[in-house]
Design a protein around this motif. Structure first.
Motif, mmCIF file in Angstrom:
data_model
loop_
_atom_site.group_PDB
_atom_site.id
_atom_site.type_symbol
_atom_site.label_atom_id
_atom_site.label_comp_id
_atom_site.label_asym_id
_atom_site.label_seq_id
_atom_site.Cartn_x
_atom_site.Cartn_y
_atom_site.Cartn_z
ATOM 1 N N VAL A 286 -11.461 -3.407 -14.282
ATOM 2 C CA VAL A 286 -11.124 -2.886 -12.954
ATOM 3 C C VAL A 286 -12.401 -2.562 -12.184
ATOM 4 C CG1 VAL A 286 -10.121 -0.935 -11.707
ATOM 5 C CG2 VAL A 286 -8.823 -2.039 -13.528
ATOM 6 N N MET B 199 -13.887 -5.154 -9.291
ATOM 7 C CA MET B 199 -13.957 -4.743 -7.896
ATOM 8 C C MET B 199 -15.378 -4.893 -7.352
ATOM 9 S SD MET B 199 -10.948 -4.136 -6.947
ATOM 10 C CE MET B 199 -10.448 -5.402 -8.117
ATOM 11 N N GLY C 126 -2.772 -0.036 -7.822
ATOM 12 C CA GLY C 126 -3.957 0.175 -7.008
ATOM 13 C C GLY C 126 -4.834 -1.059 -6.932
ATOM 14 N N VAL C 127 -4.828 -1.877 -7.997
ATOM 15 C CA VAL C 127 -5.671 -3.080 -8.021
ATOM 16 C C VAL C 127 -5.207 -4.106 -6.988
ATOM 17 C CG1 VAL C 127 -6.490 -5.008 -9.431
ATOM 18 C CG2 VAL C 127 -6.361 -2.711 -10.412
ATOM 19 N N ASN D 71 0.807 -1.225 0.000
ATOM 20 C CA ASN D 71 0.000 0.000 0.000
ATOM 21 C C ASN D 71 0.838 1.272 0.000
ATOM 22 O OD1 ASN D 71 -0.005 1.431 2.838
ATOM 23 N ND2 ASN D 71 -0.145 -0.739 3.308
ATOM 24 N N THR E 136 -6.677 12.951 -6.408
ATOM 25 C CA THR E 136 -6.404 11.578 -5.958
ATOM 26 C C THR E 136 -5.466 11.565 -4.769
ATOM 27 O OG1 THR E 136 -6.704 10.756 -8.219
ATOM 28 C CG2 THR E 136 -5.546 9.316 -6.677
ATOM 29 N N ALA F 15 -7.378 5.023 -10.986
ATOM 30 C CA ALA F 15 -7.766 4.583 -12.327
ATOM 31 C C ALA F 15 -7.923 5.775 -13.265
ATOM 32 C CB ALA F 15 -9.074 3.791 -12.247
ATOM 33 N N LEU G 93 -11.851 2.501 -1.787
ATOM 34 C CA LEU G 93 -12.585 2.343 -3.042
ATOM 35 C C LEU G 93 -12.511 3.624 -3.871
ATOM 36 C CD1 LEU G 93 -14.251 0.236 -4.569
ATOM 37 C CD2 LEU G 93 -16.305 1.185 -3.499
ATOM 38 N N THR H 159 -3.310 -3.627 -4.499
ATOM 39 C CA THR H 159 -3.348 -2.995 -3.179
ATOM 40 C C THR H 159 -4.752 -3.095 -2.583
ATOM 41 O OG1 THR H 159 -1.608 -1.429 -3.794
ATOM 42 C CG2 THR H 159 -2.966 -0.868 -1.890
ATOM 43 N N TYR H 160 -5.753 -2.798 -3.386
ATOM 44 C CA TYR H 160 -7.133 -2.880 -2.902
ATOM 45 C C TYR H 160 -7.511 -4.328 -2.580
ATOM 46 C CZ TYR H 160 -12.192 -2.348 -2.648
ATOM 47 O OH TYR H 160 -13.497 -2.364 -2.231
ATOM 48 N N THR I 122 -10.105 5.793 -3.636
ATOM 49 C CA THR I 122 -8.712 5.876 -4.075
ATOM 50 C C THR I 122 -8.482 5.041 -5.326
ATOM 51 O OG1 THR I 122 -7.861 6.291 -1.847
ATOM 52 C CG2 THR I 122 -6.318 5.371 -3.429
ATOM 53 N N LEU I 123 -9.063 3.848 -5.342
ATOM 54 C CA LEU I 123 -8.930 2.979 -6.515
ATOM 55 C C LEU I 123 -9.461 3.682 -7.764
ATOM 56 C CD1 LEU I 123 -8.239 0.123 -7.628
ATOM 57 C CD2 LEU I 123 -10.618 -0.484 -7.161
#
Length: 474
Positions: free
Chosen positions: A394, A398, A216-217, A176, A294, A260, A253, A219-220, A255-256
């Motif tokens: 993505v 999610m 980010g993917v 992260n 972001t 993106a 979410l 990480t989430y 942040t993702l």
């Protein structure tokens, strides 16, 4: 303001990640500057090395202050605190020496108007050594206040049925920091590139924005898995609050989505630059706006994540959530679990994979020598179709993950699938960055490096599809 530290522990959490993760990104930019012989980027890297060297001061004093505050906590191991403190001396010494070397070379540059290649190489070696030391110290520091990293939910030497391994928590703890700290470093270089009108710095920053978006993917995903590992009834951790986790998930979410948008806008500009040979100022400033928004969301996400396992940064005036079912994420879970909502997203997900793999296959076949009558610049034009597929997947992926995250995250092929998505997406960047592959005309063969990248891309995305299809069966 969450970015204004309220205690030594809070300050230490904010500044200590930059000497380790931040250095990795600056070293990457520095290495790129040496290869491209871009003097402006070299000087920018030297400035950041110097600033990171200055960070050794607040890192040390906040660390000492944190030790005093944590030494009275019965949950904290004094032996681990002492080990972290003793080893950190080497990393901080390396950081100070690196910063001094960078400032000395910048001072010499002002005198003679030219950087010394020998000094530039010495700074690179010092930076690599410091990165290694900082990573070791960082790992020791994380284990102090994260007892879950030392938990082993096993029965008879094997993982207990129905439990999520704490490996996910460890990976999330490491992963992260890369999108957050990397984003800050990329934004610094991006602003410098805009001010200096340096195209190499602009391209390099856009590449890092794209990579942060890709990271980010996983990480989430690792964050969602950490939630299940931390709230496992078989291995309860009394200090962990599910309500705080959900607060963090809500911002994660957002942040993702922010990553993106920023990464997507950056990739489109890199793709367009490849064809036009110039940047669009409107697009560059659009990326800047996305990046600033972001970064603000990421700061809030990081603060809420820190509150989960760091009670020492809580203030008496903080109003902490108590309802474990409150928030957007649980509400989305309930909505997506309705089959009427789930099926459309699954259809979108499969269609997105078709776009991705179809695009990858066409580009890869041309690079490997098929359809040589077509120049590479022509097949490069279809890459936005694959990009559209990635964006579709993505968002739909999610949402599908939220529908049944526990089952997905504990399937054998899910972790390899997520890792291969990151590898495959980052590898595709080669096709928009390489000068050699761009110059391949009709009838010409692609260079060996391009073929190696093409094989990696093909294998990675094939593995993603295989991993996804095997989820219900393995």
């Amino acid at each position: 303001m969450h970015l204004i530290p309220q205690s030594w522990s809070h300050l230490h959490i904010l500044v200590s990640v930059f000497p380790s993760v931040g250095l990795i990104f600056v070293v990457g930019f520095y290495f790129g500057a040496i290869i491209t012989k871009n003097e402006g980027m070299k000087r920018s890297c030297l400035v950041l090395f110097g600033l990171l060297g200055i960070l050794a001061i607040p890192t040390y004093f906040s660390g000492v202050g944190s030790m005093e505050a944590l030494s009275n906590d019965s949950h904290i191991s004094k032996a681990m605190l002492d080990l972290h403190y003793n080893v950190s001396w080497a990393a901080l010494a390396g950081l100070v020496i690196l910063g001094l070397a960078a400032w000395l070379e910048l001072w010499r540059f002002r005198q003679v108007g030219q950087l010394s290649s020998q000094a530039v190489n010495i700074v690179l070696v010092l930076a690599i050594i410091t990165v290694v030391l900082a990573v070791i110290v960082g790992e020791l520091g994380w284990e102090i206040n994260h007892p879950e990293l030392r938990l082993a939910p096993k029965v008879g030497g094997y993982l207990a049925p129905g439990t999520t391994p704490q490996t996910w928590s460890h990976v999330h703890m490491i992963l992260n920091h890369f999108p957050t700290v990397g984003f800050v470093m990329a934004l610094c270089f991006y602003l410098a590139g805009l001010v200096m009108n340096n195209d190499v710095m602009k391209r390099g920053s856009l590449v890092i924005f794209v990579i942060c978006g890709i990271l980010g993917v996983p990480t989430y995903v690792t964050g969602a898995a950490s939630m299940w590992a931390l709230t496992d009834p078989a291995n309860p951790i009394p200090e962990i609050s599910k309500a705080l986790i959900n607060e963090h998930r809500d911002m994660a979410l957002l942040t993702l989505f922010g990553l993106a948008f920023t990464g997507g806008a950056s990739w489109i500009e890199l793709w367009q630059y490849r064809h036009l040979g110039r940047f669009s100022n409107r697009a560059l400033y659009l990326v800047l706006i996305f990046a600033i928004i972001t970064l603000g969301i990421m700061a809030e996400t990081g603060h809420r994540g820190g509150q989960i396992n760091h009670p020492e940064i809580h203030l008496a005036t903080d109003v902490l959530p108590t309802d474990p079912n409150a928030g957007w994420s649980p509400a989305i879970e309930l909505m997506i679990n309705n089959v009427i909502w789930f099926v459309p997203w699954q259809t979108v997900h499969f269609f997105g994979f078709s776009l991705i793999f179809g695009t990858v296959l066409i580009v890869v076949l041309r690079v490997l020598g098929f359809a040589k009558s077509v120049p590479f610049s022509a097949v490069h034009r279809i890459l936005p179709l694959g990009f559209l597929g990635v964006i579709m997947n993505v968002f739909s992926g999610m949402l599908m993950l939220l529908a049944d995250s526990f089952r997905y995250l504990n399937e054998t092929t899910f972790a390899p699938k997520i890792a291969l998505i990151a590898i495959g997406a980052i590898a595709v960047l080669y096709f928009s960055l390489s000068e050699q592959i761009w110059k391949v005309k009709a009838g010409e063969d692609a260079p060996a490096s391009a073929k190696a990248a093409a094989i990696l891309v093909l294998l990675a995305w094939s593995g993603v599809i295989i991993g996804g299809r095997l989820l219900p069966y393995v």
